[in-house]
Design a protein around this motif. Structure first.
Motif, PDB file in Angstrom:
ATOM      1  N   SER A 151      46.795  51.163  53.544  1.00 13.68           N
ATOM      2  CA  SER A 151      46.387  51.802  52.293  1.00 13.68           C
ATOM      3  C   SER A 151      45.891  50.741  51.310  1.00 13.68           C
ATOM      4  CB  SER A 151      47.559  52.565  51.691  1.00 13.68           C
ATOM      5  OG  SER A 151      48.541  51.652  51.267  1.00 13.68           O
ATOM      6  N   THR A 152      45.098  51.179  50.358  1.00 15.99           N
ATOM      7  CA  THR A 152      44.607  50.278  49.313  1.00 15.99           C
ATOM      8  C   THR A 152      45.778  49.638  48.570  1.00 15.99           C
ATOM      9  OG1 THR A 152      42.781  51.806  49.058  1.00 15.99           O
ATOM     10  CG2 THR A 152      43.033  50.156  47.342  1.00 15.99           C
ATOM     11  N   LYS A 153      46.849  50.402  48.406  1.00 15.29           N
ATOM     12  CA  LYS A 153      48.014  49.900  47.681  1.00 15.29           C
ATOM     13  C   LYS A 153      48.635  48.703  48.412  1.00 15.29           C
ATOM     14  CE  LYS A 153      52.432  51.537  46.075  1.00 15.29           C
ATOM     15  NZ  LYS A 153      53.486  52.467  46.466  1.00 15.29           N
ATOM     16  N   VAL A 154      48.814  48.844  49.718  1.00 15.14           N
ATOM     17  CA  VAL A 154      49.394  47.749  50.500  1.00 15.14           C
ATOM     18  C   VAL A 154      48.453  46.549  50.502  1.00 15.14           C
ATOM     19  CG1 VAL A 154      50.051  47.049  52.842  1.00 15.14           C
ATOM     20  CG2 VAL A 154      50.807  49.261  51.955  1.00 15.14           C
ATOM     21  N   LEU A 155      47.159  46.802  50.740  1.00 13.98           N
ATOM     22  CA  LEU A 155      46.185  45.707  50.767  1.00 13.98           C
ATOM     23  C   LEU A 155      46.133  44.969  49.436  1.00 13.98           C
ATOM     24  CD1 LEU A 155      43.154  47.074  52.764  1.00 13.98           C
ATOM     25  CD2 LEU A 155      44.229  44.842  53.063  1.00 13.98           C
ATOM     26  N   SER A 156      46.177  45.711  48.363  1.00  9.83           N
ATOM     27  CA  SER A 156      46.053  45.041  47.077  1.00  9.83           C
ATOM     28  C   SER A 156      47.323  44.255  46.748  1.00  9.83           C
ATOM     29  CB  SER A 156      45.645  46.042  45.994  1.00  9.83           C
ATOM     30  OG  SER A 156      46.706  46.337  45.146  1.00  9.83           O
ATOM     31  N   ALA A 157      48.482  44.757  47.198  1.00  3.97           N
ATOM     32  CA  ALA A 157      49.719  43.990  46.998  1.00  3.97           C
ATOM     33  C   ALA A 157      49.643  42.659  47.748  1.00  3.97           C
ATOM     34  CB  ALA A 157      50.925  44.797  47.469  1.00  3.97           C
ATOM     35  N   VAL A 158      49.086  42.693  48.954  1.00  3.15           N
ATOM     36  CA  VAL A 158      48.951  41.457  49.729  1.00  3.15           C
ATOM     37  C   VAL A 158      47.947  40.523  49.046  1.00  3.15           C
ATOM     38  CG1 VAL A 158      48.258  40.472  51.955  1.00  3.15           C
ATOM     39  CG2 VAL A 158      49.593  42.590  51.888  1.00  3.15           C
ATOM     40  N   LEU A 159      46.809  41.065  48.640  1.00  2.25           N
ATOM     41  CA  LEU A 159      45.772  40.241  48.009  1.00  2.25           C
ATOM     42  C   LEU A 159      46.253  39.595  46.709  1.00  2.25           C
ATOM     43  CD1 LEU A 159      42.733  42.518  48.780  1.00  2.25           C
ATOM     44  CD2 LEU A 159      42.803  40.080  49.286  1.00  2.25           C
ATOM     45  N   ARG A 160      47.151  40.264  46.021  1.00  3.84           N
ATOM     46  CA  ARG A 160      47.680  39.685  44.792  1.00  3.84           C
ATOM     47  C   ARG A 160      48.865  38.756  45.078  1.00  3.84           C
ATOM     48  NH1 ARG A 160      49.966  43.631  41.946  1.00  3.84           N
ATOM     49  NH2 ARG A 160      49.506  45.232  43.488  1.00  3.84           N
ATOM     50  N   GLY A 161      49.254  38.653  46.363  1.00  2.75           N
ATOM     51  CA  GLY A 161      50.385  37.799  46.723  1.00  2.75           C
ATOM     52  C   GLY A 161      51.717  38.417  46.345  1.00  2.75           C
ATOM     53  N   LYS A 162      51.725  39.722  46.079  1.00  4.13           N
ATOM     54  CA  LYS A 162      52.937  40.383  45.586  1.00  4.13           C
ATOM     55  C   LYS A 162      53.676  41.171  46.669  1.00  4.13           C
ATOM     56  CE  LYS A 162      52.202  39.514  41.104  1.00  4.13           C
ATOM     57  NZ  LYS A 162      52.870  38.338  40.561  1.00  4.13           N
ATOM     58  N   HIS A 163      53.092  41.263  47.853  1.00  6.72           N
ATOM     59  CA  HIS A 163      53.760  42.041  48.892  1.00  6.72           C
ATOM     60  C   HIS A 163      55.093  41.376  49.251  1.00  6.72           C
ATOM     61  CE1 HIS A 163      54.564  43.989  52.712  1.00  6.72           C
ATOM     62  NE2 HIS A 163      53.634  44.880  52.425  1.00  6.72           N
ATOM     63  N   PRO A 164      56.177  42.174  49.399  1.00  9.24           N
ATOM     64  CA  PRO A 164      57.502  41.603  49.665  1.00  9.24           C
ATOM     65  C   PRO A 164      57.530  40.654  50.874  1.00  9.24           C
ATOM     66  CG  PRO A 164      57.662  43.980  49.340  1.00  9.24           C
ATOM     67  CD  PRO A 164      56.216  43.629  49.247  1.00  9.24           C
ATOM     68  N   LEU A 165      56.752  40.973  51.904  1.00  8.21           N
ATOM     69  CA  LEU A 165      56.770  40.104  53.093  1.00  8.21           C
ATOM     70  C   LEU A 165      56.254  38.702  52.772  1.00  8.21           C
ATOM     71  CD1 LEU A 165      55.572  42.529  55.916  1.00  8.21           C
ATOM     72  CD2 LEU A 165      57.808  41.411  55.753  1.00  8.21           C
ATOM     73  N   LEU A 166      55.315  38.613  51.824  1.00  8.64           N
ATOM     74  CA  LEU A 166      54.788  37.295  51.465  1.00  8.64           C
ATOM     75  C   LEU A 166      55.826  36.478  50.702  1.00  8.64           C
ATOM     76  CD1 LEU A 166      51.125  38.122  50.336  1.00  8.64           C
ATOM     77  CD2 LEU A 166      51.951  37.540  52.605  1.00  8.64           C
TER      78      LEU A 166
END
Ligand SMILES: [Zn+2]
Length: 198
Positions: A151-166
């Protein structure tokens, strides 16, 4: 790749026209707006992309709309790519765009190990960019292997470096393990054809 070029409307509309309504190749009426830029000898006409409002010379027909190459994720030199949103081409495109913004050059598959001798490696921000790219590579690979889309939400969290896995995984782990980016779970591959969630 279907597109319209602003020069097509030369001599067909008034020199200061705000826009034009025309019939596209599907027989549908379309309206596009123009923007003008002053030049030494007069003014130059551009389209206004209806999505980002930028001045562009060409608008591409993507989905069912006309938009600029950036909004349509079109490489003007290669034509349109597989534009499944959140699919591997989309991820690859976002990776290239992200990397270009931070002056990082790479070939697919992305591998952070190619950057351990980069002069910027001591900078935390640079390591963050590598983490984002390694995370996206992880997603891209799974998208290729199992047609996963994000989803755009997951992708954007990753792109912002904010995804929990990162936040919790090391670069090594992001390279060597698989994750369910939607749930944040690590995936163990027990058998090449069978993916079991932990
Ligand atoms: Zn645009």
């Amino acid at each position: 790749m279907e597109y319209i070029d602003v020069r097509q409307f030369k001599d067909k509309v008034k020199p200061d026209a705000k826009g034009v309504t025309f019939k596209d190749s599907h027989g549908l009426q379309r309206t596009v707006s123009f923007l003008y830029q002053k030049t030494g000898y007069g003014k130059k006409r551009f389209f206004c992309c209806p999505f980002c409002l930028k001045r562009v010379q060409k608008l591409y027909f993507v989905g069912n709309e006309y938009m600029c190459s950036e909004c349509g994720k079109v490489n003007p030199y290669e034509g349109i790519k597989n534009n499944t949103k959140g699919g591997y081409d989309d991820i690859a495109y976002r990776m290239k765009k992200y990397a270009a913004r931070y002056n990082i050059q790479f070939d697919f598959p992305f591998d952070y190990l190619n950057f351990i001798f980069d002069s910027r490696i001591g900078k935390q921000s640079f390591r963050k960019h590598l983490t984002v790219l390694q995370g996206l590579e992880n997603m891209r690979f799974q998208s290729i292997m199992s047609k996963t889309t994000y989803s755009t939400k997951v992708l954007s969290a990753v792109l912002r470096g904010k995804h929990p896995l990162l936040q919790t995984q090391t670069l090594w782990e992001l390279k060597n393990w698989f994750y369910d980016w939607n749930s944040g779970e690590r995936i163990i591959i027990e058998h090449p054809r069978q993916i079991i969630k932990m």
